[in-house]
Design a protein around this motif. Structure first.
Motif, PDB file in Angstrom:
ATOM      1  N   LYS A 154     -12.805 -14.660   7.957  1.00 51.05           N
ATOM      2  CA  LYS A 154     -13.698 -14.633   6.787  1.00 51.05           C
ATOM      3  C   LYS A 154     -14.242 -13.058   6.624  1.00 51.05           C
ATOM      4  CE  LYS A 154     -16.578 -17.265   4.615  1.00 51.05           C
ATOM      5  NZ  LYS A 154     -17.771 -18.129   4.284  1.00 51.05           N
ATOM      6  N   ILE A 155     -14.657 -12.730   7.610  1.00 52.97           N
ATOM      7  CA  ILE A 155     -15.133 -11.119   7.513  1.00 52.97           C
ATOM      8  C   ILE A 155     -13.666 -10.507   7.196  1.00 52.97           C
ATOM      9  CG2 ILE A 155     -16.273  -9.161   8.736  1.00 52.97           C
ATOM     10  CD1 ILE A 155     -17.791 -11.479  10.398  1.00 52.97           C
ATOM     11  N   LEU A 156     -12.853 -10.733   7.937  1.00 50.91           N
ATOM     12  CA  LEU A 156     -11.482  -9.802   7.674  1.00 50.91           C
ATOM     13  C   LEU A 156     -10.970  -9.992   6.492  1.00 50.91           C
ATOM     14  CD1 LEU A 156      -9.603  -8.061   9.101  1.00 50.91           C
ATOM     15  CD2 LEU A 156      -8.131 -10.154   9.529  1.00 50.91           C
ATOM     16  N   LEU A 157     -10.818 -11.033   5.765  1.00 46.62           N
ATOM     17  CA  LEU A 157     -10.530 -11.421   4.346  1.00 46.62           C
ATOM     18  C   LEU A 157     -11.392 -10.427   3.266  1.00 46.62           C
ATOM     19  CD1 LEU A 157      -9.764 -15.067   4.443  1.00 46.62           C
ATOM     20  CD2 LEU A 157      -8.066 -13.114   4.371  1.00 46.62           C
ATOM     21  N   GLN A 158     -12.718 -10.638   3.777  1.00 49.15           N
ATOM     22  CA  GLN A 158     -13.584  -9.585   2.699  1.00 49.15           C
ATOM     23  C   GLN A 158     -13.337  -8.171   2.925  1.00 49.15           C
ATOM     24  OE1 GLN A 158     -16.103 -12.344   2.065  1.00 49.15           O
ATOM     25  NE2 GLN A 158     -15.983 -11.175   0.030  1.00 49.15           N
ATOM     26  N   ILE A 159     -13.069  -7.778   4.286  1.00 51.16           N
ATOM     27  CA  ILE A 159     -12.757  -6.428   4.069  1.00 51.16           C
ATOM     28  C   ILE A 159     -11.459  -6.065   3.559  1.00 51.16           C
ATOM     29  CG2 ILE A 159     -12.056  -4.589   5.857  1.00 51.16           C
ATOM     30  CD1 ILE A 159     -14.091  -5.832   7.851  1.00 51.16           C
ATOM     31  N   MET A 160     -10.588  -6.839   3.554  1.00 50.02           N
ATOM     32  CA  MET A 160      -9.206  -6.681   3.095  1.00 50.02           C
ATOM     33  C   MET A 160      -9.205  -6.732   1.385  1.00 50.02           C
ATOM     34  SD  MET A 160      -6.535  -8.632   5.593  1.00 50.02           S
ATOM     35  CE  MET A 160      -5.089  -8.430   4.618  1.00 50.02           C
ATOM     36  N   MET A 161     -10.235  -7.550   1.036  1.00 51.46           N
ATOM     37  CA  MET A 161     -10.324  -7.523  -0.609  1.00 51.46           C
ATOM     38  C   MET A 161     -10.651  -6.423  -0.826  1.00 51.46           C
ATOM     39  SD  MET A 161     -11.452 -10.915  -2.343  1.00 51.46           S
ATOM     40  CE  MET A 161     -13.045 -10.724  -3.132  1.00 51.46           C
ATOM     41  N   GLU A 162     -11.350  -5.357  -0.088  1.00 43.79           N
ATOM     42  CA  GLU A 162     -11.748  -4.159  -0.880  1.00 43.79           C
ATOM     43  C   GLU A 162     -11.320  -2.878  -0.225  1.00 43.79           C
ATOM     44  OE1 GLU A 162     -14.443  -4.173  -2.970  1.00 43.79           O
ATOM     45  OE2 GLU A 162     -14.844  -6.250  -2.635  1.00 43.79           O
ATOM     46  N   PHE A 163     -10.263  -3.237   0.496  1.00 53.13           N
ATOM     47  CA  PHE A 163      -9.329  -2.236   1.205  1.00 53.13           C
ATOM     48  C   PHE A 163      -8.871  -1.572   0.082  1.00 53.13           C
ATOM     49  CE2 PHE A 163      -6.067  -0.250   4.151  1.00 53.13           C
ATOM     50  CZ  PHE A 163      -7.028   0.123   5.254  1.00 53.13           C
ATOM     51  N   PRO A 164      -9.032  -0.222   0.063  1.00 51.67           N
ATOM     52  CA  PRO A 164      -8.188   0.603  -1.105  1.00 51.67           C
ATOM     53  C   PRO A 164      -6.476   0.373  -0.916  1.00 51.67           C
ATOM     54  CG  PRO A 164      -9.729   2.231   0.068  1.00 51.67           C
ATOM     55  CD  PRO A 164      -9.575   0.803   1.080  1.00 51.67           C
ATOM     56  N   THR A 165      -6.104   0.009  -2.324  1.00 53.57           N
ATOM     57  CA  THR A 165      -4.585  -0.573  -2.286  1.00 53.57           C
ATOM     58  C   THR A 165      -3.678   0.615  -2.082  1.00 53.57           C
ATOM     59  OG1 THR A 165      -4.786  -0.394  -4.662  1.00 53.57           O
ATOM     60  CG2 THR A 165      -5.310  -2.373  -3.731  1.00 53.57           C
ATOM     61  N   ALA A 179      -0.729   1.452  -7.364  1.00 53.82           N
ATOM     62  CA  ALA A 179      -0.979   2.251  -6.141  1.00 53.82           C
ATOM     63  C   ALA A 179      -0.021   1.995  -5.072  1.00 53.82           C
ATOM     64  CB  ALA A 179      -2.272   2.580  -5.843  1.00 53.82           C
ATOM     65  N   PRO A 180      -0.175   0.635  -4.736  1.00 48.99           N
ATOM     66  CA  PRO A 180       0.553   0.082  -3.601  1.00 48.99           C
ATOM     67  C   PRO A 180       2.131   0.170  -3.611  1.00 48.99           C
ATOM     68  CG  PRO A 180      -0.230  -1.828  -4.510  1.00 48.99           C
ATOM     69  CD  PRO A 180      -0.904  -0.705  -5.501  1.00 48.99           C
ATOM     70  N   LEU A 233      -3.746   2.560   0.360  1.00 52.20           N
ATOM     71  CA  LEU A 233      -3.404   2.884   1.828  1.00 52.20           C
ATOM     72  C   LEU A 233      -2.532   1.706   2.174  1.00 52.20           C
ATOM     73  CD1 LEU A 233      -7.007   3.751   3.375  1.00 52.20           C
ATOM     74  CD2 LEU A 233      -5.076   5.195   2.524  1.00 52.20           C
ATOM     75  N   VAL A 234      -2.831   0.425   1.520  1.00 51.17           N
ATOM     76  CA  VAL A 234      -1.512  -0.802   1.862  1.00 51.17           C
ATOM     77  C   VAL A 234      -0.279  -0.167   1.631  1.00 51.17           C
ATOM     78  CG1 VAL A 234      -0.834  -2.869   1.287  1.00 51.17           C
ATOM     79  CG2 VAL A 234      -3.329  -2.591   1.413  1.00 51.17           C
ATOM     80  N   GLY A 235      -0.071   0.593   0.567  1.00 48.25           N
ATOM     81  CA  GLY A 235       1.195   1.344   0.156  1.00 48.25           C
ATOM     82  C   GLY A 235       1.625   2.226   1.344  1.00 48.25           C
ATOM     83  N   LEU A 236       0.741   2.891   1.709  1.00 46.55           N
ATOM     84  CA  LEU A 236       1.163   3.936   2.733  1.00 46.55           C
ATOM     85  C   LEU A 236       1.483   3.164   4.015  1.00 46.55           C
ATOM     86  CD1 LEU A 236       0.393   6.616   1.781  1.00 46.55           C
ATOM     87  CD2 LEU A 236      -1.521   6.805   3.576  1.00 46.55           C
ATOM     88  N   PHE A 237       0.725   2.038   4.500  1.00 44.02           N
ATOM     89  CA  PHE A 237       1.224   1.196   5.353  1.00 44.02           C
ATOM     90  C   PHE A 237       2.378   0.780   5.519  1.00 44.02           C
ATOM     91  CE2 PHE A 237       0.805  -3.269   6.615  1.00 44.02           C
ATOM     92  CZ  PHE A 237       1.137  -3.174   7.827  1.00 44.02           C
ATOM     93  N   VAL A 238       2.854   0.248   4.525  1.00 47.49           N
ATOM     94  CA  VAL A 238       4.148  -0.567   4.390  1.00 47.49           C
ATOM     95  C   VAL A 238       5.276   0.608   4.065  1.00 47.49           C
ATOM     96  CG1 VAL A 238       5.477  -2.036   2.651  1.00 47.49           C
ATOM     97  CG2 VAL A 238       3.173  -2.611   2.901  1.00 47.49           C
ATOM     98  N   MET A 239       4.973   1.624   3.627  1.00 42.14           N
ATOM     99  CA  MET A 239       6.138   2.846   3.693  1.00 42.14           C
ATOM    100  C   MET A 239       6.647   2.931   5.143  1.00 42.14           C
ATOM    101  SD  MET A 239       6.291   6.506   1.775  1.00 42.14           S
ATOM    102  CE  MET A 239       7.927   7.113   2.173  1.00 42.14           C
ATOM    103  N   GLU A 240       5.423   3.150   5.970  1.00 37.32           N
ATOM    104  CA  GLU A 240       5.682   3.519   7.377  1.00 37.32           C
ATOM    105  C   GLU A 240       6.315   2.302   7.906  1.00 37.32           C
ATOM    106  OE1 GLU A 240       4.912   6.724   8.153  1.00 37.32           O
ATOM    107  OE2 GLU A 240       5.689   6.611  10.118  1.00 37.32           O
ATOM    108  N   LEU A 241       5.888   1.359   7.761  1.00 34.92           N
ATOM    109  CA  LEU A 241       6.098  -0.116   8.345  1.00 34.92           C
ATOM    110  C   LEU A 241       7.735  -0.394   7.994  1.00 34.92           C
ATOM    111  CD1 LEU A 241       5.160  -2.380  10.335  1.00 34.92           C
ATOM    112  CD2 LEU A 241       4.876  -3.784   8.208  1.00 34.92           C
TER     113      LEU A 241
END
Lengths: 305, 250, 280
Positions: free
Chosen positions: C106-117, C210-211, C119-127
């Motif tokens: 539950k806490i993690l989902l809350q954090i993910m909801m506010e996570f700058p999108t 952005a992502p 950065l998700v794009g950056l992550f997937v680029m690398e992954l």
């Protein structure tokens, strides 16, 4: 007596996947940042020189201007969000007739979900020229001796434009929390305040004081949303390395820096790592904001129950 | 043979000791009433009998419950619940399902029937048993939430009966109903005891007196007294029982 | 003195009303601008605006077909990846709220909801993008799936928890397994809340830019080429066109914005009718 719960076991992989993804995000950000930390240390965050070069020994990256720009624009945004979201909450709860109330809520709901690129195109083609013509130029002509207004408005792309656009975008997020808190103030408090013969203005002041923690939480949340926003800001802020006190100066934010530079960062030896480090700082700000809101709201709910 | 035997049963919620060493024997084909003030542990006792209590992660059970001599804690909890049906305080038919589907859900998912005809037959049988058939036979496809409160509660009884249980547990089944609906359900229970063991928790003392063959009085998680309903009401052995049934506390 | 109090009262109410109007005025102006600028483009471009590929600089309107197709492909693909994970995670948190995983999720989902999108794009680029050697529909969809998950999971969890305890007990008392209780009874009772979450998640990712910057890659002139090849998206196209100096590209961007807004409202309005509150 304990029967092994097959259902639970079947569900765990899915939850594990969510945890795994998040862990992977953190790992990738840390792993890719290490290179620049080894090369520059904390100077990546504390200096403002940005030197891209094909010769790796000349490369140097300091993202301080972007951090500065992020904080500056997001700060402007919540300064705008504070009066708007509080007034909006008071109006919706206390004054608006039911029909209008319904429409106001729908409007802010739309605003929270509207694709940010639409704010972006509107910001670039309408807001920037508008701000330049009606705010920046008159203020600069008359008050340029004040540092805040000291930068000559050239294109209108500036901290101010970015801050205003972000303010518009994040006000609804703050408003949603504040409105809910204001609406659920126990009836006895309202009664008590009016029983003292308070006018609406006086009563509202007291009641706003009562929900101060929720207001703070709403603003912190809005700040978090503002600092993470990318494309809309990137279209209005000017994308220039700049640490200037002036509202009218163009600048960068962390996310707009990443959006602008990451595409060609792979040509250079160290820039990718520098941008990951910038992202890492952004994610930490985001994480801190989150935990703060989480704790503040929880404490607020505790205090009330 | 007794249908249910409760042996030195203790239930804890975290640190709270809610059922304290209860021993009870419940014969077959009777209405067995459990009375006591609210908070005395009546509902918890019922939930320990069909292992519904295990839904609460905090609850801990010690002791044993035997269904026809066999410990329910050595059985699959699903089988326990199939054989010991339950009806709740608030009528709670699944509001998004039709009348038919509410009754059919249990047999269908437990694979008790082989085809649609058998299922139709079972649903009709259960609704007749619950004295609801005549009122709903023309609108089996209607949503269950459209029924009146009393009808909903009889639907819940039909839903439980459709699994052909041995025992039927009812947790204050009439506390949300008007007097007319209550009377209908009470009569129905008297009819049902001809083929089932009916265990009913009630806080209406008069209800126990009207329909109970046996009555057990619970206070503060302990069994104070159990016996023939007539004996309990006319000649209680314990002062606390007397105080309770004459309305001096609770 | 009473006069001053009354004057204050009037000023106060006026200020509150004006500030409230200022909150939503931008939205009205945005909708107005997008229609005024975008509608003529759609009318002038006609059907071919929806089906053609991008025009050359300073040479007419052409169309944004590949971006439209791309947006729908990305929504479908990201739903395919994200929904099952999100639904199951939401169910887990609702069913086992006291467990460590349930609480942490539950806490993690809350954090993910506010996570700058971004950065998700950056992550997937690398992954994905770097190992695969190319921007791809797959990478874009995965980034969007990560963004969609918390919305769906949280609303599923909340919808399930709103069901009164007595229905859960009733379902269990029929001898059903936990899987049957959840999937055959409870999830259907929580349909409205769950569906709202799914729609909000879809509306959200439909408008994300952005992502996609470093994952989908964009594709203006070629339609869908395969999951492992770059793909376009309307928001991405708008972002790229706005930064170009050509007038016709700005017009196309406005037309695309109108279309994007209509897609968003097309998801938002039914969602809003389903449930009164919609949280992004």
């Amino acid at each position: 007596m304990i029967i092994r719960d097959k259902f639970k076991i079947a569900l765990i992989p899915f939850s594990a996947l969510v945890f795994g993804i998040f862990a992977l995000i953190l790992i990738i950000f840390f792993a890719n940042s290490i290179q620049i930390f080894e090369k520059e240390g904390l100077a990546i965050y504390t200096t403002s020189r940005w030197l891209a070069s094909e010769d790796p020994s000349l490369e140097f990256y300091g993202v301080l201007p972007a951090i500065y720009g992020s904080l500056y624009t997001s700060g402007i945004a919540i300064l705008i969000a504070l009066p708007l979201s509080v007034a909006y909450s008071v109006f919706v709860v206390d004054y608006a007739p039911r029909r209008i109330k319904e429409w106001l809520i729908i409007a802010t709901d739309i605003m929270t979900g509207l694709p940010t690129i639409i704010y972006g195109i509107w910001g670039a083609f309408f807001l920037v020229p508008f701000v330049k013509k009606y705010l920046m130029e008159p203020l600069y002509e008359n008050f340029s001796f004040i540092p805040l207004f000291s930068y000559p408005p050239s294109t209108g792309h500036s901290f101010l434009s970015g801050g205003i656009l972000l303010g518009i975008m994040v006000t609804p997020f703050a408003a949603a929390i504040i409105r809910e808190a204001y609406r659920t103030i126990p009836y006895t408090y309202r009664e008590a305040v009016y029983a003292l013969g308070a006018t609406k203005y006086e009563a509202t002041r007291v009641l706003i004081g009562y929900i101060k923690p929720a207001i703070l939480a709403g603003l912190v949340l809005a700040f978090g949303r503002a600092i993470g926003e990318t494309v809309a800001v990137s279209l209005v802020i000017g994308n220039t390395f700049n640490i200037s006190p002036s509202l009218f100066a163009p600048g960068y934010t962390i996310s707009s820096l990443i959006a602008n530079q990451f595409g060609n960062a792979f040509i250079y030896e160290h820039m990718v790592s520098a941008l990951f480090a910038a992202g890492l700082s952004l994610s930490f700000i985001g994480l801190a904001v989150n935990l703060l809101v989480f704790r503040m709201l929880r404490r607020w709910e505790h205090a009330r129950s | 043979m007794n249908s249910l035997e409760i042996i030195n049963l203790n239930v804890y919620y975290g640190n709270r000791h809610v059922i304290k060493g209860i021993n009870l024997k419940i014969p077959q084909k009777v209405v067995f009433a459990i009375i006591g003030p609210s908070g005395s542990g009546k509902s918890t006792l019922l939930r320990a009998i069909n292992r519904l209590i295990e839904l609460d992660e905090d609850a801990k059970v010690e002791g044993d419950v035997r269904l026809f001599k066999k410990s329910i804690y050595e059985m699959d909890p699903r089988e326990v619940r199939r054989r010991i049906g339950m009806v709740f305080q608030q009528p709670n038919p699944f509001p998004h399902m039709s009348i038919y589907d509410n009754v059919a859900l249990g047999p269908r998912l437990n694979k008790l029937v082989r085809n649609k005809e058998e299922l139709d037959y079972l649903v009709e049988w259960a609704l007749k048993k619950a004295a609801l058939w005549d009122e709903v036979k023309d609108r089996l496809g209607d949503l269950a939430s459209k029924l009146s409160g009393g009808q909903q509660q009889r639907l819940c009884i039909a839903r439980a009966l459709a699994l052909k249980p041995d025992v039927l547990l009812l947790d204050e089944p009439t506390s949300a109903l008007d007097p007319v609906s209550t009377a209908k359900i009470e009569n129905l229970l008297l009819e049902l005891k001809k083929s089932y063991t009916v265990v009913i928790v009630t806080h209406r003392i008069q209800q126990a007196a009207r329909i109970g063959d046996y009555t057990a009085f619970l206070l503060d998680g302990k069994l104070v007294e159990v016996g023939d309903t007539a004996q309990i009401f006319v000649n209680p052995k314990d002062r606390r029982t007397e105080a309770y049934i004459t309305g001096r506390f609770g | 003195m009473p006069d001053r109090r009354r004057a204050k009262e009037i000023v106060f109410q006026a200020v509150v009303a004006i500030l409230t109007f200022s909150t939503i005025a931008p939205l009205l102006h945005i909708i107005f601008s997008v229609f005024v600028e975008g509608l003529p483009v759609l009318i002038k471009g006609g059907i071919s605006f929806l089906t053609d590929t991008l025009a050359p600089p300073s040479d007419g309107l052409g169309g944004i077909g590949p971006a439209i197709v791309g947006t729908f492909v990305l929504i479908a693909l990201s739903s395919l990846m994200g929904l099952p994970i999100a639904l199951m995670t939401g169910i887990y948190s609702a069913e086992y709220p006291r467990s460590i995983i349930g609480r942490a999720a539950k806490i993690l989902l809350q954090i993910m909801m506010e996570f700058p999108t971004i950065l998700v794009g950056l992550f997937v680029m690398e992954l994905l993008v770097i190992p695969m050697g190319s921007y791809s529909a797959l990478a874009g969809a995965f980034a969007l799936a990560v963004i969609m998950m918390p919305y769906v999971a949280i609303s599923t969890e909340e919808a399930l928890k709103e069901i009164p305890r007595s229905y859960r007990e009733a379902a269990f008392s029929l001898g059903l397994s936990r899987a049957q209780v959840v999937f055959r009874v409870l999830i259907k009772m929580a349909k409205r809340g769950t569906l709202t979450g799914i729609l909000v998640g879809m509306a959200k990712v439909a408008g994300e830019t952005a992502p996609l910057l470093f994952t989908a890659g964009g594709s203006e002139r070629i339609y869908f080429r395969g999951l492992n090849r770059p793909i376009g998206a309307i928001p991405l196209l708008i972002y790229q066109l706005v930064q170009q100096p050509y007038d016709n590209y700005h017009q196309i961007a406005w037309g695309a914005s109108l279309l994007l807004m209509l897609i968003f409202l097309g998801i938002f309005i039914p969602t809003r009718l389903l449930l009164r509150e919609v949280k992004f």
